[in-house]
Design an enzyme around this catalytic site. Structure first.
Site, PDB file in Angstrom:
ATOM      1  N   PRO A 128       0.796  -1.233   0.000  1.00 17.73           N
ATOM      2  CA  PRO A 128       0.000   0.000   0.000  1.00 17.73           C
ATOM      3  C   PRO A 128       0.825   1.278   0.000  1.00 17.73           C
ATOM      4  CG  PRO A 128      -0.023  -1.008   2.175  1.00 17.73           C
ATOM      5  CD  PRO A 128       0.676  -1.968   1.265  1.00 17.73           C
ATOM      6  N   ASP A 185       8.928  -3.694  -8.712  1.00 18.48           N
ATOM      7  CA  ASP A 185       9.630  -4.973  -8.835  1.00 18.48           C
ATOM      8  C   ASP A 185       9.967  -5.578  -7.476  1.00 18.48           C
ATOM      9  OD1 ASP A 185       9.721  -4.779 -11.676  1.00 18.48           O
ATOM     10  OD2 ASP A 185      11.355  -3.342 -11.481  1.00 18.48           O
ATOM     11  N   ARG A 284      11.992   8.926  -5.676  1.00 18.82           N
ATOM     12  CA  ARG A 284      11.010   7.960  -6.169  1.00 18.82           C
ATOM     13  C   ARG A 284       9.758   8.635  -6.714  1.00 18.82           C
ATOM     14  NH1 ARG A 284      11.094   2.527  -5.320  1.00 18.82           N
ATOM     15  NH2 ARG A 284      12.933   1.689  -4.272  1.00 18.82           N
TER      16      ARG A 284
END
Length: 587
Positions: A128, A185, A284
């Site tokens: 999440p 990934d 990110r």
């Protein structure tokens, strides 16, 4: 149904007469006109996007008339991300047409799935907080409705801490047809390591993994769906439902001196590629762009990776490797299937043993099914009917013992002390290229290549910018690092990038997403079955990465386990990059 045109009369929601027709692997829902005008097409859906046809139970409200439910994905694949939309259509069937309707339902379901199990049992793992933190809403708003519309049985679990998915995979009961991961990934890496560490690892790894791209790095989805459809969530959900089994290799990475073993499905990296990945964790939120930023920062410093590499080389001729990869694509194009075609090597591997239905075709045994005793030995011993699959563990890794046939690349032999000497080497390369009958492009990439480039030949004195080993073509949407990688061939594609002038590397960025850097002479390329990398500067190079996860770096030994794990793919293979078509004439 595909061999003949079959229609089913129905009543539409507005009490008008309609016709369900299937022809050429496509369902059309038509509204008929009473005045002779052409019918109006309400829905047109290829059968590979069709999910479910079901006749509802009788109801007091409808009397003898029965409701027919049709669930499908409508729209187009190809870059718009969410172009595919879930469509639920309800029509009515007159009592006189009920026998024909049941036959129609049976046939359309059989031809829509063609050996793929319907109503799969799915373990759906959701991170999440991955990516931009939208995984949970994406799963509930888009993925779950599609899976439910196809009649899947879903076990949804949210991960709560690092390596939680690995813990689940280590202990979960093997009752699922597929494990889906809503993350980047990272969850794929955790699930594979969890399955591979079990005492029944070979059996557990037969369960395929289907990724849903909700993370910041989604290399598996790039390789399965292509750059344009990387974030196509409905397509990823369709892959869970209708994907075919795609066997992949795993590598065991043995860390010394700790004797720790981890399993790798995507990449192992040192040098610049470590800084690019781990050094951009704080970016990110930028998605794939973070890797470009990290790459530019890395080539600005042009720091050498000090290491000794030993490679068990199987092939090092770039021309030959590209030609073989191209020929494989041509072989794939010679076959037909629903969607985009199937690699003959993958034919028969599509169907899992788990819950195989009677109308499914038998699948070819995976390597994990093959016993230690050969079938020839069984026949000699009269034991052909006593075959028992190897469902045991993956044997413990031992340090590799290289012999004189292995290739050694030692950065300590580098004579490069400053940018002048690096530029000098770049000039030497340019002179070489100018002597190859015009086979060089203006950006320094090769069309045919020098003999040195063909053989991938390392020259003592070259510094190492990065070492990068991988098992899929793409590592990011803007970096196809291993364009001739072939899933399940038992080999790892290795790149050893030399230190060259900064501008040369900066210019290479524009073609990196298309695999064009492959032809650069300074990018040494090998297909290997095993390798060892030793750290020669432990103070300044403390970590390397496995599938983007960092580990202490002293020395690590890597060997391949061919075709031992499985993904799901809509056509039974990875997406075919333009690189393999574009360079047809060059190789």
């Amino acid at each position: 149904m595909t061999s003949r045109h079959q229609d089913l009369p129905v009543i539409l929601h507005n009490d008008k007469r309609g016709l369900l027709t299937v022809e050429d692997d496509r369902l059309d829902v038509l509204q008929l006109s009473r005045d002779g005008r052409p019918p109006k097409r309400l829905l047109s859906c290829p059968l590979n996007h069709f999910l479910l046809a079901k006749i509802a139970p009788p109801s007091a409200k409808l009397g003898e008339i029965r409701r027919l439910d049709l669930h499908s994905l409508s729209g187009k694949e190809g870059g718009s991300g969410n172009a595919l939309k879930l469509v639920k259509l309800h029509v009515l069937v007159d009592p006189i047409n009920l026998p024909e309707a049941q036959e129609w339902v049976d046939q359309i379901m059989q031809n829509s799935y063609r050996g793929i199990k319907r109503g799969k049992k799915v373990l759906l793992l959701v991170n999440p907080v991955g990516g931009k933190g939208k995984a949970k809403s994406i799963v509930h708003d888009t993925v779950m409705p599609i899976l439910e519309a196809a009649g899947c049985d879903i076990d949804l679990r949210e991960t709560t801490h690092r390596l939680h998915a690995e813990e689940i995979a280590q202990s979960v009961e093997l009752i699922y047809d597929v494990i889906a991961t809503a993350s980047g990934d990272g969850l794929v890496y955790e699930v594979l390591n969890g399955l591979a560490s079990r005492p029944d690892a070979r059996k557990a790894l037969q369960i395929p993994i289907a990724p849903i791209p909700t993370g910041s790095a989604n290399a598996v989805c790039i390789n399965l769906f292509g750059v344009k459809d990387t974030f196509n969530i409905p397509l990823a959900a369709l892959n869970i439902i209708k994907g075919k089994q795609l066997p992949i290799d795993l590598c065991s990475v043995l860390l010394l001196p700790s004797q720790t073993r981890r399993f790798c499905f995507l990449s192992v990296a040192t040098g610049l590629m470590v800084d690019l990945d781990i050094g951009t964790e704080n970016l990110r939120w930028m998605g794939d762009t973070r890797f470009v930023v990290g790459f530019l920062k890395g080539i600005a410093t042009n720091k050498s990776s000090k290491c000794k590499i030993k490679l068990k080389v199987v092939e090092d001729d770039k021309i030959s490797m590209a030609r073989k990869a191209r020929d494989r694509v041509k072989e794939r194009k010679g076959t037909t299937a629903i969607g985009k075609g199937i690699d003959p090597l993958s034919r028969g591997l599509a169907d899992s043993k788990l819950g195989q239905q009677q109308d499914e075709e038998p699948r070819t045994p995976l390597p994990a099914d093959i016993p230690n005793v050969s079938s020839e030995d069984n026949r000699k011993n009269g034991e052909e009917d006593s075959y028992i699959p190897d469902h045991g563990p993956i044997p413990a890794s031992q340090p590799l013992q290289p012999d004189e046939s292995w290739m050694t690349i030692d950065s300590s032999a580098s004579k490069q002390k400053d940018i002048t000497k690096r530029s000098s080497i770049g000039s030497i390369r340019s002179n070489r290229l100018s002597q190859t009958n015009g086979n060089a492009n203006t950006d320094g990439t090769l069309i045919g290549g020098t003999e040195q480039n063909k053989k991938g030949g390392w020259i003592d004195g070259e510094g190492i910018l990065y070492f990068y080993a991988g098992m899929m073509p793409w590592v990011a949407r803007d970096l196809m690092q291993w364009p001739v990688s072939n899933s399940g061939d038992g080999l790892v594609d290795v790149v050893v990038q030399s230190i060259v002038p900064r501008m040369m590397m900066a210019n290479a960025i524009t073609g990196a997403g298309k695999g064009e850097a492959y032809w650069m002479e300074c990018q040494h390329y090998y297909k290997v079955s095993a390798f060892i990398v030793e750290n020669l500067d432990k103070t300044n190079q403390q970590i390397f990465t496995i599938d983007g996860e960092s580990f202490p770096w002293d020395t690590f030994h890597v060997e391949v386990h061919p075709r031992i794990a499985n993904l799901l793919s809509l056509d039974g293979d990875f997406f075919v990059p333009d690189f393999l078509k574009k360079h047809d004439e060059k190789v």
